[in-house]
Design an enzyme around this catalytic site. Structure first.
Site, PDB file in Angstrom:
ATOM      1  N   GLY A  33       5.738  -5.884  52.054  1.00 17.99           N
ATOM      2  CA  GLY A  33       6.025  -7.072  51.246  1.00 17.99           C
ATOM      3  C   GLY A  33       6.732  -6.705  49.947  1.00 17.99           C
ATOM      4  O   GLY A  33       7.623  -7.435  49.488  1.00 17.99           O
ATOM      5  N   GLU A  46       2.600 -10.126  44.577  1.00 23.00           N
ATOM      6  CA  GLU A  46       2.553  -8.919  45.432  1.00 23.00           C
ATOM      7  C   GLU A  46       2.307  -7.648  44.611  1.00 23.00           C
ATOM      8  O   GLU A  46       2.806  -6.565  44.935  1.00 23.00           O
ATOM      9  CB  GLU A  46       3.796  -8.825  46.320  1.00 23.00           C
ATOM     10  CG  GLU A  46       3.850 -10.058  47.217  1.00 23.00           C
ATOM     11  CD  GLU A  46       4.505  -9.888  48.551  1.00 23.00           C
ATOM     12  OE1 GLU A  46       4.696  -8.754  48.983  1.00 23.00           O
ATOM     13  OE2 GLU A  46       4.804 -10.922  49.170  1.00 23.00           O
ATOM     14  N   GLY A  54      24.428 -18.400  25.890  1.00 27.29           N
ATOM     15  CA  GLY A  54      24.039 -19.047  24.633  1.00 27.29           C
ATOM     16  C   GLY A  54      23.257 -20.323  24.907  1.00 27.29           C
ATOM     17  O   GLY A  54      22.481 -20.391  25.864  1.00 27.29           O
TER      18      GLY A  54
HETATM   19  N1  CAA Z   1      -1.882   1.454  53.017  1.00 28.11           N
HETATM   20  C1  CAA Z   1      -2.996   1.741  53.765  1.00 28.11           C
HETATM   21  N2  CAA Z   1      -4.193   1.994  53.198  1.00 28.11           N
HETATM   22  C2  CAA Z   1      -4.291   1.939  51.850  1.00 28.11           C
HETATM   23  C3  CAA Z   1      -3.190   1.641  51.033  1.00 28.11           C
HETATM   24  C4  CAA Z   1      -1.949   1.412  51.663  1.00 28.11           C
HETATM   25  N3  CAA Z   1      -0.844   1.127  50.963  1.00 28.11           N
HETATM   26  N4  CAA Z   1      -3.582   1.658  49.751  1.00 28.11           N
HETATM   27  C5  CAA Z   1      -4.890   1.974  49.743  1.00 28.11           C
HETATM   28  N5  CAA Z   1      -5.315   2.136  51.020  1.00 28.11           N
HETATM   29  C6  CAA Z   1      -6.642   2.539  51.469  1.00 28.11           C
HETATM   30  C7  CAA Z   1      -7.055   3.827  50.753  1.00 28.11           C
HETATM   31  O1  CAA Z   1      -6.583   4.959  51.449  1.00 28.11           O
HETATM   32  C8  CAA Z   1      -8.557   3.743  50.753  1.00 28.11           C
HETATM   33  O2  CAA Z   1      -9.026   4.170  52.005  1.00 28.11           O
HETATM   34  P1  CAA Z   1     -10.406   5.048  52.140  1.00 28.11           P
HETATM   35  O3  CAA Z   1     -11.480   4.126  51.626  1.00 28.11           O
HETATM   36  O4  CAA Z   1     -10.510   5.320  53.590  1.00 28.11           O
HETATM   37  O5  CAA Z   1     -10.221   6.251  51.296  1.00 28.11           O
HETATM   38  C9  CAA Z   1      -8.807   2.237  50.626  1.00 28.11           C
HETATM   39  O6  CAA Z   1      -7.609   1.584  51.054  1.00 28.11           O
HETATM   40  C10 CAA Z   1      -9.107   1.834  49.220  1.00 28.11           C
HETATM   41  O7  CAA Z   1      -8.042   2.231  48.387  1.00 28.11           O
HETATM   42  P2  CAA Z   1      -8.174   2.283  46.802  1.00 28.11           P
HETATM   43  O8  CAA Z   1      -9.438   3.000  46.437  1.00 28.11           O
HETATM   44  O9  CAA Z   1      -6.874   2.797  46.254  1.00 28.11           O
HETATM   45  O10 CAA Z   1      -8.359   0.740  46.459  1.00 28.11           O
HETATM   46  P3  CAA Z   1      -8.552  -0.015  45.064  1.00 28.11           P
HETATM   47  O11 CAA Z   1      -9.612  -1.035  45.221  1.00 28.11           O
HETATM   48  O12 CAA Z   1      -8.668   0.970  43.950  1.00 28.11           O
HETATM   49  O13 CAA Z   1      -7.189  -0.851  44.933  1.00 28.11           O
HETATM   50  C11 CAA Z   1      -4.895  -1.265  44.320  1.00 28.11           C
HETATM   51  C12 CAA Z   1      -5.946  -0.288  44.879  1.00 28.11           C
HETATM   52  C13 CAA Z   1      -3.583  -0.531  44.424  1.00 28.11           C
HETATM   53  C14 CAA Z   1      -5.164  -1.626  42.880  1.00 28.11           C
HETATM   54  C15 CAA Z   1      -4.870  -2.528  45.195  1.00 28.11           C
HETATM   55  O14 CAA Z   1      -6.032  -3.257  45.014  1.00 28.11           O
HETATM   56  C16 CAA Z   1      -3.680  -3.440  44.940  1.00 28.11           C
HETATM   57  O15 CAA Z   1      -2.588  -3.197  45.469  1.00 28.11           O
HETATM   58  N6  CAA Z   1      -3.874  -4.527  44.144  1.00 28.11           N
HETATM   59  C17 CAA Z   1      -2.855  -5.552  43.987  1.00 28.11           C
HETATM   60  C18 CAA Z   1      -3.050  -6.644  44.989  1.00 28.11           C
HETATM   61  C19 CAA Z   1      -1.803  -7.447  45.220  1.00 28.11           C
HETATM   62  O16 CAA Z   1      -0.695  -6.927  45.322  1.00 28.11           O
HETATM   63  N7  CAA Z   1      -1.982  -8.750  45.381  1.00 28.11           N
HETATM   64  C20 CAA Z   1      -0.878  -9.603  45.705  1.00 28.11           C
HETATM   65  C21 CAA Z   1      -1.350 -10.803  46.422  1.00 28.11           C
HETATM   66  S1  CAA Z   1      -0.403 -11.245  47.809  1.00 28.11           S
HETATM   67  C22 CAA Z   1       0.910 -12.109  47.249  1.00 28.11           C
HETATM   68  O17 CAA Z   1       1.244 -12.155  46.101  1.00 28.11           O
HETATM   69  C23 CAA Z   1       1.651 -12.735  48.379  1.00 28.11           C
HETATM   70  C24 CAA Z   1       2.508 -13.888  48.091  1.00 28.11           C
HETATM   71  O18 CAA Z   1       2.239 -14.960  48.579  1.00 28.11           O
HETATM   72  C25 CAA Z   1       3.791 -13.744  47.367  1.00 28.11           C
END
Ligand code: CAA
Length: 379
Positions: A241, A362, A338
């Site tokens: 995305g 996103e 402007g």
């Molecule tokens: N792909 C696959 N797995 C992933 C991954 C990825 N990109 N990123 C993390 N994971 C996995 C990790 O490997 C981990 O796995 P294990 O538990 O097995 O080790 C697990 O997921 C947890 O990962 P984190 O500990 O890194 O997770 P976190 O809770 O610390 O969160 C974050 C990480 C990057 C902050 C994430 O929460 C994030 O991206 N937040 C933003 C959310 C977002 O983008 N929201 C948008 C809403 S949708 C939208 O806007 C759509 C629309 O309509 C326009």
């Protein structure tokens, strides 16, 4: 990364450009003003293969790949950023099934999603869970032969028009990002309804709503992957995305640059065209340079995706840079106009409002930096 666009990718870009200039551009200002969701146009985009660009031909998709997707989405965004977010989320909504769906789910949904017969959306965000989706509350209780879903999602792009929803809900007792699962749920399922609509600053022709689940009974067949995989499914869909949102931002930036150049050439002050002033030229140079850099970053992420290698970091870099650049570019384009840039008769006013969302949804710019830094520091 020296990369040459293939003849086939260029053909996709030109097809999207032609479509956007004909079908989107003439009505974009009115749709923004009147908040008209372009449902008819979205259908046509499905027929052109623009809604299932990553879906392989075996499931009825264009199988065009991420680079073609980037190029096409830029063209759609150039003419109408609202329609571009619809295209981006429609393509995103095929990702969970493509990567984690079983054969029956793929056959049941992917053909129709790719053809535009079904429009898909992605429901992750909740009132108390935006940047931290691990804190989401919506529950899907395992009732033996079905799940019972209760809770509310917010900020769901084209939620009122979607035929199927990719829903992330809590199925397990685990805290945080564990115990989440992904479902595909059809519109019309009893207990599933559309709530209030957001009155947004920009992207006003894209519909943004609440989705409400009240004792919504969903068959076990609707679970994507296995229980507990929901967070990973959501994160991996967001990787793709984010390439889409980067492309949307670049399309907005390109439109800003063209508007700014056109206006700077036409506008005369102090007896000459304002494009002859160095102050304006430097703004134009900065805009064009950031667009080129954003374009190359997004191609780098898309190429990695097409090659089947990890692209999480590159997608976040592309999203971060392109969305920040779009805001800067929109600011400069408006500045060059402007006072005229501040009134609704001029396209830059809409572009400025549309650009603003790109550093937020996103994953905010702050979240992209977090993802990039984690990817660099984790070894
Ligand atoms: N792909 C696959 N797995 C992933 C991954 C990825 N990109 N990123 C993390 N994971 C996995 C990790 O490997 C981990 O796995 P294990 O538990 O097995 O080790 C697990 O997921 C947890 O990962 P984190 O500990 O890194 O997770 P976190 O809770 O610390 O969160 C974050 C990480 C990057 C902050 C994430 O929460 C994030 O991206 N937040 C933003 C959310 C977002 O983008 N929201 C948008 C809403 S949708 C939208 O806007 C759509 C629309 O309509 C326009």
């Amino acid at each position: 990364m020296p990369y040459t666009i293939t003849a086939e990718q260029e053909m996709v870009r030109l097809m999207a450009r032609d479509f956007a200039r004909r079908e989107l551009e003439p009505l974009a200002a009115r749709r923004d003003r009147e908040e008209l969701f372009p449902a008819d146009v979205v259908k046509k985009m499905g027929q052109l293969g623009l809604l299932g660009m990553m879906v392989p031909a075996q499931y009825g998709g264009a199988g065009a790949g991420a680079v073609s997707y980037c190029l096409a989405l830029q063209e759609i965004a150039y003419s109408c950023a609202s329609t571009a977010v619809t295209m981006s989320v429609a393509n995103l909504s095929t990702e969970p099934l493509l990567k984690f769906g079983d054969e029956q789910q793929k056959t049941r949904y992917l053909f129709r999603l790719a053809a535009g017969d079904l429009l898909g959306c992605f429901a992750l965000t909740e009132p108390g869970a935006g940047s931290d989706p691990g804190s989401l509350q919506i529950r899907a209780q395992d009732k033996g032969d079905h799940y019972l879903i209760n809770g509310t999602k917010v900020f769901i792009t084209h939620g009122a028009y979607a035929d199927v929803v990719n829903l992330i809900a809590r199925t397990g007792p685990e805290k945080g990002n564990k115990g989440l699962s992904a479902f595909i749920i059809e519109k019309g399922t009893p207990g599933f309804s559309v709530g209030s609509r957001e009155d947004k600053m920009g992207l006003r022709a894209s519909n943004t709503v609440e989705l409400i689940f009240e004792d919504c009974r969903v068959a076990k067949d609707n679970l994507i992957g296995r229980p507990g995989l929901g967070f990973k499914i959501a994160m991996s869909a967001l990787d793709s995305g984010r390439i889409g949102i980067a492309s949307q931002a670049i399309g907005i930036s390109r439109a800003c640059l063209d508007e700014a150049v056109r206006y700077a050439r036409e506008r005369k002050q102090f007896g000459r065209s304002i494009s002859s002033f160095q102050a304006i030229q430097w703004m134009i140079a900065d805009m064009a340079t950031s667009i080129e850099a954003a374009h190359l970053l997004s191609l780098s992420a898309a190429l990695k995706k097409d090659q089947g290698v990890p692209f999480t970091k590159e997608a976040s870099m592309a999203k971060l840079f392109s969305s920040e650049a779009a805001n800067r570019t929109a600011y400069l384009a408006l500045q060059i106009h402007g006072g005229y840039g501040y009134v609704k008769d001029f396209k830059v006013e809409r572009l400025y409002r549309d650009a603003r969302a790109t550093t937020i949804y996103e994953g905010t710019s702050e979240i992209q930096r977090l993802v990039i830094a984690r990817e660099i520091l984790r070894d």
